[in-house]
Motif scaffolding. Structure first.
Motif, PDB file in Angstrom:
ATOM      1  N   LEU A 291       0.794  -1.006  -0.082  1.00 43.35           N
ATOM      2  CA  LEU A 291      -0.026   0.103  -0.029  1.00 43.35           C
ATOM      3  C   LEU A 291       1.000   1.255  -0.043  1.00 43.35           C
TER       4      LEU A 291
ATOM      5  N   ARG B 168     -12.511   6.299   1.572  1.00 45.91           N
ATOM      6  CA  ARG B 168     -12.163   4.751   1.919  1.00 45.91           C
ATOM      7  C   ARG B 168     -11.969   3.985   0.885  1.00 45.91           C
TER       8      ARG B 168
ATOM      9  N   VAL C 162      -8.701   3.476  -0.520  1.00 47.38           N
ATOM     10  CA  VAL C 162      -7.736   2.412   0.067  1.00 47.38           C
ATOM     11  C   VAL C 162      -8.411   1.274  -0.269  1.00 47.38           C
TER      12      VAL C 162
ATOM     13  N   VAL D   1     -15.535  -0.243   9.038  1.00 48.51           N
ATOM     14  CA  VAL D   1     -15.008   0.412  10.196  1.00 48.51           C
ATOM     15  C   VAL D   1     -15.916   1.641  10.126  1.00 48.51           C
TER      16      VAL D   1
ATOM     17  N   LEU E 162     -15.532   4.201  12.025  1.00 45.41           N
ATOM     18  CA  LEU E 162     -15.108   5.228  12.592  1.00 45.41           C
ATOM     19  C   LEU E 162     -14.711   6.413  11.586  1.00 45.41           C
ATOM     20  N   TRP E 163     -15.267   7.375  11.565  1.00 47.48           N
ATOM     21  CA  TRP E 163     -15.208   8.387  10.360  1.00 47.48           C
ATOM     22  C   TRP E 163     -14.157   9.393  10.629  1.00 47.48           C
ATOM     23  N   ASP E 164     -12.921   9.181  11.469  1.00 51.77           N
ATOM     24  CA  ASP E 164     -12.089  10.129  11.435  1.00 51.77           C
ATOM     25  C   ASP E 164     -10.847   9.621  10.868  1.00 51.77           C
ATOM     26  N   SER E 165      -9.596  10.499  11.418  1.00 50.99           N
ATOM     27  CA  SER E 165      -8.249   9.901  10.699  1.00 50.99           C
ATOM     28  C   SER E 165      -8.050   8.478  11.362  1.00 50.99           C
ATOM     29  N   LEU E 166      -8.510   8.416  12.576  1.00 47.47           N
ATOM     30  CA  LEU E 166      -8.158   7.163  13.248  1.00 47.47           C
ATOM     31  C   LEU E 166      -8.856   5.840  12.334  1.00 47.47           C
ATOM     32  N   GLY E 167     -10.039   6.278  12.219  1.00 51.00           N
ATOM     33  CA  GLY E 167     -10.759   5.002  11.191  1.00 51.00           C
ATOM     34  C   GLY E 167      -9.929   4.747   9.826  1.00 51.00           C
ATOM     35  N   ASP E 168      -9.725   6.039   9.200  1.00 52.04           N
ATOM     36  CA  ASP E 168      -8.773   6.140   8.093  1.00 52.04           C
ATOM     37  C   ASP E 168      -7.614   4.962   8.102  1.00 52.04           C
ATOM     38  N   ARG E 169      -6.899   5.274   9.464  1.00 50.62           N
ATOM     39  CA  ARG E 169      -5.771   4.763   9.601  1.00 50.62           C
ATOM     40  C   ARG E 169      -5.940   3.168   9.845  1.00 50.62           C
ATOM     41  N   LEU E 170      -7.041   2.997  10.523  1.00 51.79           N
ATOM     42  CA  LEU E 170      -7.228   1.370  10.597  1.00 51.79           C
ATOM     43  C   LEU E 170      -7.660   0.548   9.335  1.00 51.79           C
ATOM     44  N   VAL E 171      -8.340   1.380   8.415  1.00 46.33           N
ATOM     45  CA  VAL E 171      -8.335   0.889   6.956  1.00 46.33           C
ATOM     46  C   VAL E 171      -7.083   0.841   6.233  1.00 46.33           C
ATOM     47  N   GLU E 172      -6.148   1.772   6.400  1.00 44.75           N
ATOM     48  CA  GLU E 172      -4.878   1.799   5.574  1.00 44.75           C
ATOM     49  C   GLU E 172      -4.219   0.547   6.134  1.00 44.75           C
ATOM     50  N   LEU E 173      -4.296   0.102   7.376  1.00 46.08           N
ATOM     51  CA  LEU E 173      -3.614  -0.917   7.887  1.00 46.08           C
ATOM     52  C   LEU E 173      -4.181  -2.247   7.398  1.00 46.08           C
TER      53      LEU E 173
ATOM     54  N   GLN F 114     -12.596   1.402  19.890  1.00 44.98           N
ATOM     55  CA  GLN F 114     -12.264   1.133  18.620  1.00 44.98           C
ATOM     56  C   GLN F 114     -12.877  -0.279  18.139  1.00 44.98           C
TER      57      GLN F 114
END
Lengths: 725, 101
Positions: free
Chosen positions: A110, A251, A254, B40, B42-53, B88
């Motif tokens: 990614l 989203r 990603v 996920v 969670l619609w903030d940057s933390l949620g984005d991070r989880l999706v990116e992970l 989370q």
């Protein structure tokens, strides 16, 4: 990039997820002879080094911070993005080496896609191929190249395997950047529509390549606003979040990248045998076990604390003796004048005052480096997260706060293990509340003087011991209160929520540990040491000038009395002369600026039960809390002693109690004051250095000393109201 | 326990008042159960991070262990171990794989 650039050297950036062996590769390339510094304003390590290839071509290697993504949700990501796009302080790199963990390819790829979208020619370095093969993964390198378009090199950075191939691939891409272009992802119509939509929004985006549009769309609003005022807010207003699983375009970016990656990996990575539980999983079964894991955690932390608290002492004492010997030498070499005094009591004392922290710092960082390098630190944070979260603190604040019980200076430095700057700041601000070892001589002075006569509670609990224990608890509880208050006011938010990758366990690499020790040691000695020396000289001047000792006629009168009562060359005479010297030192100190300061602040500290003499002690203890003891010794004519031990502290305390300056109540008030106040300018200098701001250091000074005054006031005045004196 | 949450049985008096299927999240998923990520929430940057992970819809996920006293949840996602805290975990919706045995 700011330094001189050798002509013709390639700018090569290393980029990758944390725990991919990126730094190991960097050390292999540069021989770890790196320029280590920090990025401006934040404590993210920055490394730039030189590499000479087998064919003599030169690289300048930039080790970018380890990141999972480039969308700028953390300072590390912001730095990485700026460096890759040439926004930091130099040109964009010629080639980006994206280091991938071969056993964990999806998430690593990614980042490769994001790097490529920024327009950087890339080479993918598949690191830790040995571990991947051992885990039963067969990776088809030509297949990956076909899928993604850029060169893929198999490596084991630890042993240097694959380094030559990496050199060749990077040089080929440098010569022909199109060889390093990653095939763009095929986006869904929904994504493409949004890209066209935002293209119309701003002139900057009108002609931007699609990859740049993708970055702007996904970027954190504040970071985007910072780069291009208003653009982040505009994008978030025009393309709002759509809180449905498949409706949010950010989203989708990603999801679609992962869909591409998953499809590519299905073609190129094969398991040669079914997946088994890794050895890390089996170790975790023990180390994260609710009972055994917690017990082992307590043992590990106990050992770490013991090492910092006790094992560092002999070395620190050695440093003290060395500095004392050096001072004695200087005393012999130089004539008795002011220069000698400032050298010995200002500069050398400051250097000694810095070096004396080094053993603790090095031992603590050796411990932390072992914990971090082995992968245990993340597990420790997992175990204590719930406990710490109740105070609004992250799990990783545990080690800094624990080590602050030995000394706040290494404790504050240890806060660097926390990634989130707000968590770091919070931890740094409350660390001085942990009762450090320098407070012990003060506690001893008071308890020996005014509580040693008290009958033990229940026959065996010493009152003094209980009160000292109470001071530890007081500091800890106040730290929890302060943390909760700051979380609601100064540093809002929950802090970085726990979001940890648990890296596989690894044997710590001695070279890494030594590197950390070297970097931290040098940084502390030079950067923080300079401030400590300067402050020591200032304090020396305060306690020295205007150098007004006994008046001539007083000295003559005292000498005459001594001569009359004791014959020459007898022990009595020597004693009498020492007494005159002590009296002279006492008068000098009283007349010094610090002495006058003590009198000036007397009205402020009288409500706490302290007279101006203790006021002088408070001024003197700015150098280190335990300095209260020798300063009070000088004021009460108890002579001087290089090494402050319990007996000396008890003797000085006894003299104070006899003179009526210390009662059980004022003693308790003094202990509370010392437990809470920040009087230690070494800590102050360290906070200023670690937060990169004197503002936070002064804030800590104000809030801690304000709280100390208030609590002592409450203790003393309540005690008086209850009829104690 | 897991399957009760998935399909409330008829003789449960409360079931009528409940939604047809209780949404399973990482906070309620039993340790060791194979599941896939649904969303996920969670619609903030933390949620984005989880999706990116790697927590994208359809990705296989498994709860490895839970911390003490409602502590963090450790999961395996895309071949690595990740810890998230309870809040989370409650926002990460999952679907358990077909009932085995």
């Amino acid at each position: 990039m700011a330094e001189s650039r050798p002509p013709g050297a390639l700018e090569v950036a290393l980029c990758g997820n944390p725990n991919t062996g990126k730094t190991t590769l960097y050390n292999q390339l540069t021989g770890a002879r790196a320029h280590v510094g920090n990025y401006p304003g934040i404590t993210v390590d920055r490394r730039v080094g030189e590499h000479t290839c087998a064919n003599d071509s030169q690289w300048r290697v930039h080790d970018l911070p380890g990141t999972y993504s480039l969308t700028a949700h953390s300072p590390e990501e912001e730095i990485a993005h700026q460096a890759l796009t040439g926004r930091l302080d130099g040109p964009a790199p010629d080639v980006v080496v994206v280091v991938l963990d071969a056993s964990n390819l999806a998430r690593n790829l990614l980042l490769l896609l994001q790097v490529a979208e920024l327009g950087c020619p890339a080479v993918a370095a598949l690191n830790m191929m040995d571990a991947a093969q051992a885990a039963g993964l067969a990776v088809d390198l030509p297949g990956l190249r076909q899928q993604f378009g850029c060169p893929f090199v198999a490596m084991v950075a630890r042993t240097g395997q694959g380094l030559l191939e990496l050199e060749q691939a990077v040089q080929q891409v440098a010569a022909q950047p199109e060889l390093g272009r990653v095939t763009p992802t095929l986006w869904s119509p929904a994504v493409l529509q949004t890209l066209e939509q935002i293209r119309q929004l701003h002139p900057l985006l009108a002609d931007a390549p699609p990859g740049e549009l993708l970055w702007w769309l996904a970027a954190d609003r504040l970071v985007a606003d910072h780069l291009q005022p208003g653009l982040g807010s505009l994008l978030h207003a025009q393309v709002p979040r759509q809180p449905q699983a498949d409706g949010d375009v950010r989203r989708l970016l990603v999801h679609e990248r992962y869909a591409r990656i998953d499809a590519a990996l299905a073609e190129t990575v094969r398991r040669t045998r079914p997946q088994q539980r890794s050895s890390s999983d089996r170790v975790d079964d023990v180390l994260l076990h609710p009972v055994a894991g917690v017990a082992l955690f307590l043992v590990a932390m106990g050992l770490l604390f013991q090492a910092v608290f006790a094992w560092a002492t002999p070395v620190a004492d050695g440093v003290g003796e060395l500095m004392a010997a050096l001072s004695a030498q200087v005393q012999q070499w130089l004539p008795d004048n002011l220069l000698r005094d400032v050298l010995i009591d200002g500069v050398l004392a400051g250097v000694g005052g810095t070096l004396v922290f080094l053993p603790q710092i090095l031992i603590l960082f050796a411990g932390i480096a072992l914990l971090e390098d082995s992968g245990y630190l993340s597990r420790a944070a997992f175990l204590v997260d719930r406990l710490m979260a109740r105070a609004g603190l992250p799990g990783k604040a545990f080690v800094p706060l624990l080590s602050s019980h030995a000394c706040a200076v290494p404790g504050i430095l240890a806060a660097r293990t926390m990634a989130d700057p707000r968590d770091r700041l919070l931890t740094v601000l409350i660390a001085p509340l942990m009762s450090c070892s320098a407070r012990l001589p003060v506690y001893t002075l008071v308890t020996a003087a005014v509580f040693s006569g008290s009958a033990p509670l229940l026959g065996f609990l010493s009152v003094g011991g209980l009160i000292v224990a109470g001071m530890y608890i007081l500091g800890f509880l106040l730290a929890l209160v302060a943390a909760a208050v700051f979380r609601r006011t100064l540093i809002p938010g929950q802090g970085a929520p726990l979001l940890l990758e648990m890296p596989p366990y690894r044997w710590p690499r001695p070279r890494n540990v030594l590197r950390v020790l070297w970097d931290r040691g040098i940084d502390f000695t030079i950067q923080t040491g300079a401030t400590i020396v300067a402050l020591t000289v200032v304090l020396w001047a305060l306690m020295t000038f205007p150098r007004q000792g006994l008046a001539d006629h007083e000295r003559a009168a005292l000498t005459a009395t001594a001569h009359a009562t004791a014959a020459a060359h007898t022990p009595e005479r020597a004693k009498a002369e020492a007494a005159i010297q002590a009296r002279d030192a006492q008068v000098r100190l009283e007349n010094s600026l610090a002495g006058q300061l003590g009198k000036v602040i007397e009205p402020a500290i009288q409500p706490l039960g302290f007279d101006w003499r203790i006021g002088i002690g408070l001024v003197g203890s700015l150098a280190a809390r335990e300095v209260l003891v020798p300063v009070m010794a000088q004021i009460y004519g108890r002579g001087s002693q290089g090494d402050v031990d319990d007996a000396f502290a008890a003797d000085v305390g006894g003299a104070m109690a006899k003179a009526g300056a210390l009662t059980p109540l004022s003693g308790l008030s003094l202990m509370v004051f010392f437990a809470v106040a920040m009087q230690c300018f070494n800590t102050l200098a360290t906070i200023a250095r670690e937060t990169r701001s004197w503002r936070w250091a002064l804030f800590a000074l104000t809030y801690l000393n304000g709280a100390a005054w208030l609590l002592s006031f409450v203790v003393y005045q309540t005690g008086r109201a209850l009829g104690y004196t | 326990m897991l399957y009760q949450e998935l399909e409330p049985v008829g003789d449960n008096a409360q079931s009528a008042a409940r939604p047809a299927a209780v949404q399973l999240t990482l906070a309620t998923l039993a340790v060791g159960t194979a599941a896939t990520v649904q969303a996920v929430q969670l619609w903030d940057s933390l949620g984005d991070r989880l999706v990116e992970l790697g927590l994208t819809p359809g990705a296989p996920i498994e709860v490895l262990r839970r911390g003490l006293f409602g502590g963090p949840v450790q999961v395996r996602i895309r071949d690595f171990a990740l810890s998230v805290n309870r809040l989370q975990a409650q926002a990460i919706q999952v679907r358990a794989e077909a009932v085995r045995g």
